[in-house]
Design an enzyme around this catalytic site. Sequence first.
Site: not given
Length: 697
Positions: A488-489, A492, A495
């Site tokens: 998940h991290e 980010h 992105h």
Amino acid sequence: MKNTLIILMMGISLMAFAKTDNPFFETYKNKYGAPPFDKIKIEHYMPAFKQGIKEHSEEINAIANSQAAPTFDNTIAALDFSGDLLRKVSSVFFNLHSADTNEAMDNIAKDITPVLTEHNDNMYLNGKLFVRIKTLYDKRTKLGLTGEQMRLLEKYHRNFIRSGAALNSAQKAKLREINKELGLAELQFGQNVLDETNSYQKVIENKAELAGLPENVIQTAAEDAKTAGKEGKWLFSTHKASFIPVLQYSENRKLRKDLLLAYSTRANHDNDKDNKAVINKIMKLRTQKAQLLGFATSADFILDDTMAKTPKAVYDLLKTVWTPALAKAKEEATELQKLMDAEGNGEKLEAWDWWYYSEKLRKAKYDLDEEMLKPYFKLENVRQGVFDLASKLYGLKFKKISDMPVYNPDVEVFEVSDADNSLIGILYTDYFPRAGKSAGAWMNNITDQYTKNGVNHRPIICNIGNLTKPTADTPSLLSMDDVETLFHEFGHALHGLLTQCTYPSMSGTNVSRDFVELPSQVMENWCWEPQVMQTYAKHYKTGEVMPKELMDKIQLAGTFNQGFINTELLAASMLDMDYHMRKDTTNFDVTAFENASLAGIGMIPEIIVRYRSTYFNHIFSGDYYAGYYSYTWAAVLDADAFSAFKETGNVYDPKTAAAFRKKLLEKGDSEDPMKLYHDFRGKAPNPDALLTKRGLK
Ligand SMILES: [Zn+2]
């Protein structure tokens, strides 16, 4: 007194250091433009903050007071590139304040936070500055702007309006008064929840009453009792870590009931810690604020600045998932009731039975034990797994660099480059817990990506976590939750890394909050794909890939109890929306309101809403109100986006990956998020993929 002393000391150090001795006052010499963490000392922050605020204020005033007619460049671009020194010191300081703090850092944070808030208000309430922005905004279609420039102008205009820039002076005074009172009421709400959570104690004197609980849970309860001066007994509280294992494993139905009721009635006892009156106050102030700023309700005000845009869009989405989730929850309730019937006690399923019987059912159905999986999830292997995934999807290369200055020995640094070897950015990973690190996991920018004078400045990103630490004889072995968190991290981080924008406020993760979780959540879809697991889920001792039966169990167990999970989550999201759709500013009965909201959607009594009103901190103690839906919103997007890969029959499909990168990950906030999604997917997001993933279809 202590704070005054520190400020005084800072004053002295400012004098004692020539400007050039403070690394913040110099251009970072590192070839990546990374902060010299080895040279930054505690006494460097305050002088840099003060100088940074001074320089930024001068820049803002120069823009606001300029005699030249406003242009995009001399006003909007100038504002966006202003505050260089303040940005430098803020990003280092606040990153470290979360990841590696100490008392001296905490004191600086306390001193500087109100100063920064005031500095911010000074900009947003600068009347001359707003006149220039509004002049440009009013003729925006005639300025010949690029798409990104148009978004930036609109963003500035919207942020100024939302901060009250367009109000007359009486209204501005009223808004300031509302903000102040609201801040205090929200603080009071959170304090009441904390006090009520801390004050409840359930003391057990007879060990027989603990039947069914795992030995480590009993031990913790004994230690907690000892700390509270009740040695030889067992203590339970309404902290989740204490009572959730009781709900899951205790054979003592009365204990389960007492703890769940204590938890779910916090700050709802008609005493001085009761939050019902506080909710009335908060709702009245928020509604007044929204109406002062020209919106009918506080939900309209909040959503105006999101991807969802309107309350209707939010309700439509929530209902789409709610209907099948409730149906599934009812099926699950029937299944659990059967288990209870088989025990022959003639008991009817209640809220305090759900966890207990669903644990039994999970064991019976899947025989999945987390301890069997952990040896296959060695941290270094999982991290290599996400790097390999990014290579397969986007052609990225990761090279560890050992000569970079770091703020803690746990930190590792990677150079990220593109398929053509050009620099994409720098990634710091900092995964282990320590004193001085906040709980949870997050991604942050140390420097932003932007393009100025033809130079594309690549970003520096960090991934911080609190994953399982290695011990003397075993490496860091992750839980399933840890593995998902790492993916998940890292999403980010991608992105933040891949962004290709011109203006710092547009780049990377500077997007609306119901969109920002798409790039992160979408990564979680890959982590349990057998094809991907084969690349990283290898036994830490033997290097053997996880057996297929284990991978299959993970897949099967993925949809277990989803009726319950979705129902309690969605009911809380609807309750949040219902509150913030209120137009009325008179007092109301909180209990009756909550009951009506839940009855309106047909909530079943065997499930309690994830957060009842009096302890719903997300929406009443901070600014996440009318925002709890965001988790579900982003979940629709990520499931639908991942099905674009699945539909090709190849989870690494290069064409889909290239589209996701070019049309979405690189774009930051330079286009409307719904348009970005459309450009990638060729159609609007469809909730079907989420329903399938969660076993609701
Ligand atoms: Zn996230």
